[in-house]
Write a protein that holds these residues in place. Structure first.
Motif, PDB file in Angstrom:
ATOM      1  N   GLU A  40       0.828  -1.209   0.000  1.00  0.00           N
ATOM      2  CA  GLU A  40       0.000   0.000   0.000  1.00  0.00           C
ATOM      3  C   GLU A  40       0.859   1.255   0.000  1.00  0.00           C
ATOM      4  OE1 GLU A  40      -2.644  -0.203   3.322  1.00  0.00           O
ATOM      5  OE2 GLU A  40      -3.652  -2.002   2.588  1.00  0.00           O
ATOM      6  N   LYS A  41       1.918   1.234   0.790  1.00  0.00           N
ATOM      7  CA  LYS A  41       2.804   2.398   0.854  1.00  0.00           C
ATOM      8  C   LYS A  41       3.481   2.644  -0.496  1.00  0.00           C
ATOM      9  CE  LYS A  41       2.278   3.459   5.176  1.00  0.00           C
ATOM     10  NZ  LYS A  41       1.623   4.686   5.579  1.00  0.00           N
ATOM     11  N   ILE A  42       3.873   1.584  -1.161  1.00  0.00           N
ATOM     12  CA  ILE A  42       4.508   1.738  -2.474  1.00  0.00           C
ATOM     13  C   ILE A  42       3.507   2.305  -3.473  1.00  0.00           C
ATOM     14  CG2 ILE A  42       5.469   0.454  -4.423  1.00  0.00           C
ATOM     15  CD1 ILE A  42       6.860  -1.337  -2.358  1.00  0.00           C
ATOM     16  N   ASP A  43       2.276   1.811  -3.455  1.00  0.00           N
ATOM     17  CA  ASP A  43       1.246   2.338  -4.358  1.00  0.00           C
ATOM     18  C   ASP A  43       0.976   3.814  -4.077  1.00  0.00           C
ATOM     19  OD1 ASP A  43       1.004  -0.092  -5.600  1.00  0.00           O
ATOM     20  OD2 ASP A  43      -0.760  -0.729  -4.445  1.00  0.00           O
ATOM     21  N   ASP A  44       0.888   4.179  -2.797  1.00  0.00           N
ATOM     22  CA  ASP A  44       0.677   5.584  -2.440  1.00  0.00           C
ATOM     23  C   ASP A  44       1.841   6.451  -2.913  1.00  0.00           C
ATOM     24  OD1 ASP A  44      -1.708   4.908  -1.261  1.00  0.00           O
ATOM     25  OD2 ASP A  44      -0.934   4.921   0.798  1.00  0.00           O
ATOM     26  N   LEU A  45       3.032   5.927  -2.753  1.00  0.00           N
ATOM     27  CA  LEU A  45       4.217   6.677  -3.176  1.00  0.00           C
ATOM     28  C   LEU A  45       4.215   6.882  -4.688  1.00  0.00           C
ATOM     29  CD1 LEU A  45       6.917   7.939  -2.312  1.00  0.00           C
ATOM     30  CD2 LEU A  45       7.955   5.712  -2.722  1.00  0.00           C
ATOM     31  N   LYS A  47       1.605   7.077  -6.652  1.00  0.00           N
ATOM     32  CA  LYS A  47       0.585   8.082  -6.961  1.00  0.00           C
ATOM     33  C   LYS A  47       1.069   9.479  -6.605  1.00  0.00           C
ATOM     34  CE  LYS A  47      -3.323   4.967  -6.313  1.00  0.00           C
ATOM     35  NZ  LYS A  47      -4.446   4.623  -5.424  1.00  0.00           N
ATOM     36  N   THR A  48       1.736   9.586  -5.482  1.00  0.00           N
ATOM     37  CA  THR A  48       2.204  10.883  -5.010  1.00  0.00           C
ATOM     38  C   THR A  48       3.309  11.441  -5.899  1.00  0.00           C
ATOM     39  OG1 THR A  48       1.698  10.217  -2.750  1.00  0.00           O
ATOM     40  CG2 THR A  48       3.145  12.096  -3.009  1.00  0.00           C
ATOM     41  N   VAL A  49       4.189  10.591  -6.350  1.00  0.00           N
ATOM     42  CA  VAL A  49       5.369  11.031  -7.099  1.00  0.00           C
ATOM     43  C   VAL A  49       5.079  11.191  -8.588  1.00  0.00           C
ATOM     44  CG1 VAL A  49       7.690  10.321  -7.758  1.00  0.00           C
ATOM     45  CG2 VAL A  49       6.963  10.081  -5.407  1.00  0.00           C
ATOM     46  N   SER A  50       4.100  10.483  -9.126  1.00  0.00           N
ATOM     47  CA  SER A  50       3.909  10.485 -10.572  1.00  0.00           C
ATOM     48  C   SER A  50       3.490  11.842 -11.120  1.00  0.00           C
ATOM     49  CB  SER A  50       2.893   9.418 -10.969  1.00  0.00           C
ATOM     50  OG  SER A  50       1.605   9.752 -10.507  1.00  0.00           O
ATOM     51  N   LYS A  51       2.620  12.561 -10.448  1.00  0.00           N
ATOM     52  CA  LYS A  51       2.174  13.861 -10.967  1.00  0.00           C
ATOM     53  C   LYS A  51       3.310  14.879 -11.050  1.00  0.00           C
ATOM     54  CE  LYS A  51      -2.686  13.429  -9.777  1.00  0.00           C
ATOM     55  NZ  LYS A  51      -3.792  13.950  -8.969  1.00  0.00           N
ATOM     56  N   PRO A  52       4.072  15.074  -9.970  1.00  0.00           N
ATOM     57  CA  PRO A  52       5.191  16.029 -10.097  1.00  0.00           C
ATOM     58  C   PRO A  52       6.230  15.598 -11.133  1.00  0.00           C
ATOM     59  CG  PRO A  52       4.769  15.563  -7.780  1.00  0.00           C
ATOM     60  CD  PRO A  52       3.917  14.634  -8.589  1.00  0.00           C
ATOM     61  N   LYS A  54       5.630  13.924 -13.902  1.00  0.00           N
ATOM     62  CA  LYS A  54       5.080  14.212 -15.227  1.00  0.00           C
ATOM     63  C   LYS A  54       5.234  15.697 -15.550  1.00  0.00           C
ATOM     64  CE  LYS A  54       1.763  10.438 -15.429  1.00  0.00           C
ATOM     65  NZ  LYS A  54       0.342  10.064 -15.414  1.00  0.00           N
ATOM     66  N   ARG A  55       5.001  16.557 -14.545  1.00  0.00           N
ATOM     67  CA  ARG A  55       5.180  17.991 -14.773  1.00  0.00           C
ATOM     68  C   ARG A  55       6.634  18.320 -15.078  1.00  0.00           C
ATOM     69  NH1 ARG A  55       3.099  20.334  -9.658  1.00  0.00           N
ATOM     70  NH2 ARG A  55       2.287  18.308  -9.140  1.00  0.00           N
ATOM     71  N   GLN A  56       7.534  17.680 -14.370  1.00  0.00           N
ATOM     72  CA  GLN A  56       8.954  17.938 -14.612  1.00  0.00           C
ATOM     73  C   GLN A  56       9.371  17.457 -16.000  1.00  0.00           C
ATOM     74  OE1 GLN A  56      11.069  16.173 -11.333  1.00  0.00           O
ATOM     75  NE2 GLN A  56      10.831  17.992 -10.068  1.00  0.00           N
ATOM     76  N   VAL A  57       8.843  16.319 -16.421  1.00  0.00           N
ATOM     77  CA  VAL A  57       9.166  15.807 -17.755  1.00  0.00           C
ATOM     78  C   VAL A  57       8.673  16.777 -18.821  1.00  0.00           C
ATOM     79  CG1 VAL A  57       8.604  13.984 -19.415  1.00  0.00           C
ATOM     80  CG2 VAL A  57       9.317  13.376 -17.105  1.00  0.00           C
ATOM     81  N   LYS A  58       7.470  17.311 -18.650  1.00  0.00           N
ATOM     82  CA  LYS A  58       6.947  18.278 -19.617  1.00  0.00           C
ATOM     83  C   LYS A  58       7.819  19.529 -19.662  1.00  0.00           C
ATOM     84  CE  LYS A  58       2.142  16.795 -19.461  1.00  0.00           C
ATOM     85  NZ  LYS A  58       0.769  17.152 -19.091  1.00  0.00           N
ATOM     86  N   ALA A  59       8.250  19.990 -18.487  1.00  0.00           N
ATOM     87  CA  ALA A  59       9.109  21.174 -18.439  1.00  0.00           C
ATOM     88  C   ALA A  59      10.446  20.907 -19.125  1.00  0.00           C
ATOM     89  CB  ALA A  59       9.337  21.600 -16.993  1.00  0.00           C
ATOM     90  N   VAL A  60      11.009  19.731 -18.911  1.00  0.00           N
ATOM     91  CA  VAL A  60      12.283  19.386 -19.545  1.00  0.00           C
ATOM     92  C   VAL A  60      12.112  19.278 -21.058  1.00  0.00           C
ATOM     93  CG1 VAL A  60      13.998  17.536 -19.759  1.00  0.00           C
ATOM     94  CG2 VAL A  60      13.266  18.288 -17.504  1.00  0.00           C
TER      95      VAL A  60
END
Length: 107
Positions: A40-45, A47-52, A54-60
């Motif tokens: 559960e902790k890995i799944d939460d992590l 979800k938490t990390v994927s959005k930022p 993705k934003r960083q990848v778009k910026a790069v």
């Protein structure tokens, strides 16, 4: 008992007490963190990390596109400067030949 012996004894006592307190050896790992909780902790992590991320990848990607555009502009500018440079070399060579022919009396 010397001072250094006393300091060594105090250090050993505090070291052993600290490590016994923070790192108990008698509790098994699977009791502290069951596999379900870890999953559960890995799944939460994720979800938490994927959005930022993705934003960083778009910026790069935007930065990379901008760098490519700037490189293309620099290449075009350098080609124009190269053509102008050759034109100036040809004019200077013609001027030199005219000056040389005038001094030699060919014209």
């Amino acid at each position: 008992m010397s001072i250094s012996d006393e300091l060594d004894r105090i250090h050993e006592d505090s070291y052993n007490h600290t490590h016994d307190y923070f790192y108990p050896d008698d509790i098994p790992d699977d009791v502290i963190f069951p596999d379900e909780v870890i999953s559960e902790k890995i799944d939460d992590l994720k979800k938490t990390v994927s959005k930022p991320l993705k934003r960083q990848v778009k910026a790069v990607e935007k930065i990379a596109d901008s760098a490519k555009t700037q490189a293309d502009i620099a290449v075009k500018t350098s080609k124009k400067a190269d053509i102008k440079g050759w034109i100036s070399v040809i004019i200077a060579l013609l001027a030199f030949l005219l000056e040389l022919s005038g001094r030699l009396g060919l014209f």
